[in-house]
Design a protein around this motif. Structure first.
Motif, PDB file in Angstrom:
ATOM      1  N   LYS A 106       0.815  -1.224   0.000  1.00  0.00           N
ATOM      2  CA  LYS A 106       0.000   0.000   0.000  1.00  0.00           C
ATOM      3  C   LYS A 106       0.846   1.269   0.000  1.00  0.00           C
ATOM      4  CE  LYS A 106      -0.634   0.099   5.030  1.00  0.00           C
ATOM      5  NZ  LYS A 106       0.295   1.156   5.292  1.00  0.00           N
ATOM      6  N   ASP A 107       2.123   1.173   0.339  1.00  0.00           N
ATOM      7  CA  ASP A 107       3.010   2.342   0.388  1.00  0.00           C
ATOM      8  C   ASP A 107       3.845   2.539  -0.880  1.00  0.00           C
ATOM      9  OD1 ASP A 107       2.108   2.906   2.957  1.00  0.00           O
ATOM     10  OD2 ASP A 107       3.714   1.763   3.911  1.00  0.00           O
ATOM     11  N   LEU A 108       3.672   1.688  -1.884  1.00  0.00           N
ATOM     12  CA  LEU A 108       4.497   1.773  -3.091  1.00  0.00           C
ATOM     13  C   LEU A 108       4.393   3.120  -3.798  1.00  0.00           C
ATOM     14  CD1 LEU A 108       4.048  -1.772  -4.659  1.00  0.00           C
ATOM     15  CD2 LEU A 108       6.139  -0.810  -3.660  1.00  0.00           C
ATOM     16  N   ASN A 109       3.222   3.744  -3.737  1.00  0.00           N
ATOM     17  CA  ASN A 109       3.063   5.021  -4.453  1.00  0.00           C
ATOM     18  C   ASN A 109       3.822   6.170  -3.795  1.00  0.00           C
ATOM     19  OD1 ASN A 109       1.310   4.972  -2.327  1.00  0.00           O
ATOM     20  ND2 ASN A 109      -0.471   5.681  -3.454  1.00  0.00           N
ATOM     21  N   PHE A 110       4.477   5.937  -2.683  1.00  0.00           N
ATOM     22  CA  PHE A 110       5.302   6.971  -2.050  1.00  0.00           C
ATOM     23  C   PHE A 110       6.737   6.976  -2.598  1.00  0.00           C
ATOM     24  CE2 PHE A 110       2.186   6.076   1.439  1.00  0.00           C
ATOM     25  CZ  PHE A 110       1.525   7.290   1.359  1.00  0.00           C
ATOM     26  N   TYR A 111       7.036   6.060  -3.508  1.00  0.00           N
ATOM     27  CA  TYR A 111       8.388   5.937  -4.060  1.00  0.00           C
ATOM     28  C   TYR A 111       8.402   6.368  -5.527  1.00  0.00           C
ATOM     29  CZ  TYR A 111       9.371   3.396   0.207  1.00  0.00           C
ATOM     30  OH  TYR A 111       9.518   3.070   1.534  1.00  0.00           O
ATOM     31  N   ASP A 112       9.519   6.954  -5.939  1.00  0.00           N
ATOM     32  CA  ASP A 112       9.694   7.454  -7.306  1.00  0.00           C
ATOM     33  C   ASP A 112      10.220   6.319  -8.192  1.00  0.00           C
ATOM     34  OD1 ASP A 112       9.974   9.076  -9.533  1.00  0.00           O
ATOM     35  OD2 ASP A 112      11.842   9.992  -8.829  1.00  0.00           O
ATOM     36  N   PRO A 115       9.702   4.567 -14.862  1.00  0.00           N
ATOM     37  CA  PRO A 115       8.425   4.512 -15.586  1.00  0.00           C
ATOM     38  C   PRO A 115       7.993   3.121 -16.034  1.00  0.00           C
ATOM     39  CG  PRO A 115       9.694   6.395 -16.337  1.00  0.00           C
ATOM     40  CD  PRO A 115      10.589   5.604 -15.401  1.00  0.00           C
ATOM     41  N   ALA A 116       8.909   2.273 -16.466  1.00  0.00           N
ATOM     42  CA  ALA A 116       8.531   0.934 -16.934  1.00  0.00           C
ATOM     43  C   ALA A 116       7.974   0.069 -15.805  1.00  0.00           C
ATOM     44  CB  ALA A 116       9.722   0.242 -17.585  1.00  0.00           C
ATOM     45  N   ASP A 117       8.323   0.390 -14.555  1.00  0.00           N
ATOM     46  CA  ASP A 117       7.848  -0.386 -13.402  1.00  0.00           C
ATOM     47  C   ASP A 117       6.467   0.060 -12.916  1.00  0.00           C
ATOM     48  OD1 ASP A 117      10.355  -2.021 -11.819  1.00  0.00           O
ATOM     49  OD2 ASP A 117      10.929  -0.597 -13.353  1.00  0.00           O
ATOM     50  N   LEU A 118       6.041   1.248 -13.313  1.00  0.00           N
ATOM     51  CA  LEU A 118       4.789   1.807 -12.792  1.00  0.00           C
ATOM     52  C   LEU A 118       3.551   0.942 -13.036  1.00  0.00           C
ATOM     53  CD1 LEU A 118       5.300   5.620 -13.416  1.00  0.00           C
ATOM     54  CD2 LEU A 118       5.257   4.417 -11.214  1.00  0.00           C
ATOM     55  N   PRO A 119       3.398   0.291 -14.201  1.00  0.00           N
ATOM     56  CA  PRO A 119       2.220  -0.574 -14.354  1.00  0.00           C
ATOM     57  C   PRO A 119       2.157  -1.691 -13.311  1.00  0.00           C
ATOM     58  CG  PRO A 119       3.210  -0.152 -16.492  1.00  0.00           C
ATOM     59  CD  PRO A 119       4.158   0.392 -15.454  1.00  0.00           C
ATOM     60  N   PHE A 120       3.309  -2.165 -12.868  1.00  0.00           N
ATOM     61  CA  PHE A 120       3.340  -3.228 -11.857  1.00  0.00           C
ATOM     62  C   PHE A 120       2.987  -2.672 -10.480  1.00  0.00           C
ATOM     63  CE2 PHE A 120       6.698  -4.679 -14.970  1.00  0.00           C
ATOM     64  CZ  PHE A 120       5.785  -5.375 -15.752  1.00  0.00           C
ATOM     65  N   VAL A 121       3.425  -1.446 -10.201  1.00  0.00           N
ATOM     66  CA  VAL A 121       3.037  -0.784  -8.954  1.00  0.00           C
ATOM     67  C   VAL A 121       1.520  -0.649  -8.911  1.00  0.00           C
ATOM     68  CG1 VAL A 121       3.124   1.402  -7.673  1.00  0.00           C
ATOM     69  CG2 VAL A 121       5.224   0.464  -8.681  1.00  0.00           C
ATOM     70  N   GLU A 122       0.943  -0.155 -10.013  1.00  0.00           N
ATOM     71  CA  GLU A 122      -0.510   0.039 -10.076  1.00  0.00           C
ATOM     72  C   GLU A 122      -1.253  -1.284  -9.924  1.00  0.00           C
ATOM     73  OE1 GLU A 122      -1.170   2.174 -13.745  1.00  0.00           O
ATOM     74  OE2 GLU A 122       0.177   3.797 -13.099  1.00  0.00           O
ATOM     75  N   LYS A 123      -0.764  -2.328 -10.566  1.00  0.00           N
ATOM     76  CA  LYS A 123      -1.426  -3.645 -10.478  1.00  0.00           C
ATOM     77  C   LYS A 123      -1.357  -4.188  -9.045  1.00  0.00           C
ATOM     78  CE  LYS A 123      -1.566  -8.172 -12.703  1.00  0.00           C
ATOM     79  NZ  LYS A 123      -1.019  -9.047 -13.755  1.00  0.00           N
ATOM     80  N   LEU A 124      -0.217  -4.041  -8.390  1.00  0.00           N
ATOM     81  CA  LEU A 124      -0.079  -4.485  -7.002  1.00  0.00           C
ATOM     82  C   LEU A 124      -1.022  -3.707  -6.088  1.00  0.00           C
ATOM     83  CD1 LEU A 124       3.776  -4.939  -6.765  1.00  0.00           C
ATOM     84  CD2 LEU A 124       2.084  -6.742  -6.387  1.00  0.00           C
ATOM     85  N   LEU A 125      -1.106  -2.394  -6.288  1.00  0.00           N
ATOM     86  CA  LEU A 125      -1.985  -1.571  -5.455  1.00  0.00           C
ATOM     87  C   LEU A 125      -3.448  -1.983  -5.625  1.00  0.00           C
ATOM     88  CD1 LEU A 125      -0.293   1.916  -5.921  1.00  0.00           C
ATOM     89  CD2 LEU A 125      -0.397   0.576  -3.812  1.00  0.00           C
ATOM     90  N   LYS A 126      -3.846  -2.310  -6.841  1.00  0.00           N
ATOM     91  CA  LYS A 126      -5.230  -2.750  -7.094  1.00  0.00           C
ATOM     92  C   LYS A 126      -5.530  -4.084  -6.414  1.00  0.00           C
ATOM     93  CE  LYS A 126      -5.992  -0.378 -11.446  1.00  0.00           C
ATOM     94  NZ  LYS A 126      -5.888  -0.499 -12.902  1.00  0.00           N
ATOM     95  N   LEU A 127      -4.517  -4.945  -6.343  1.00  0.00           N
ATOM     96  CA  LEU A 127      -4.719  -6.252  -5.721  1.00  0.00           C
ATOM     97  C   LEU A 127      -4.900  -6.153  -4.214  1.00  0.00           C
ATOM     98  CD1 LEU A 127      -2.042  -8.401  -7.623  1.00  0.00           C
ATOM     99  CD2 LEU A 127      -4.516  -8.444  -7.932  1.00  0.00           C
TER     100      LEU A 127
END
Length: 129
Positions: A106-112, A115-127
């Motif tokens: 849930k804290d992944l969006n606090f990290y910079d 760009p190529a990794d961002l879709p995986f951050v978003e998918k993890l957050l949705k899960l």
């Protein structure tokens, strides 16, 4: 296009992220899921196991394919293949990164992130919501 792998290593409810060195040629200081370039004749899974051992001195077990991200940076285009994995043995040793952290998903969006990794951050957050 360069094929690159990324490990989404989850342990005790946290995910491992790594930060590129500030003097890195590409994406200095950005956070990412660790991994690396697939070499000729190597499967993405074999690449990932090798890269995590080389970069972090961890032995991992890949559990499943997580997703693909294609991103065109100014310097090259990559196809990033992400896999869910679990640590098997070893203690993190930074051979290639400035930092490594186990963080709550849930804290992944606090990290910079790169760009190529961002879709995986978003998918993890949705899960996790």
């Amino acid at each position: 296009m360069t094929t690159v792998t990324a490990a989404i290593i989850i342990h005790k409810g946290k995910v491992l992220i790594t930060r590129r060195k500030l003097n890195d040629k590409y994406l200095p200081g950005k956070w990412e899921f660790p991994g690396g370039k697939v070499e000729q004749g190597e499967t993405p899974e074999d690449c990932l196991v090798r890269e995590i051992k080389e970069e972090l001195d961890l032995n991992i077990k890949i559990t499943q394919f997580f997703g693909e991200s294609i991103y065109e940076y100014p310097f090259f285009k990559i196809k990033l293949l992400a896999f869910l994995a679990q640590p098997v043995s070893g203690k993190i040793k930074l051979n290639d990164h400035a930092e490594a952290r186990w963080v709550e998903i849930k804290d992944l969006n606090f990290y910079d992130f790169a760009p190529a990794d961002l879709p995986f951050v978003e998918k993890l957050l949705k899960l996790t919501t």
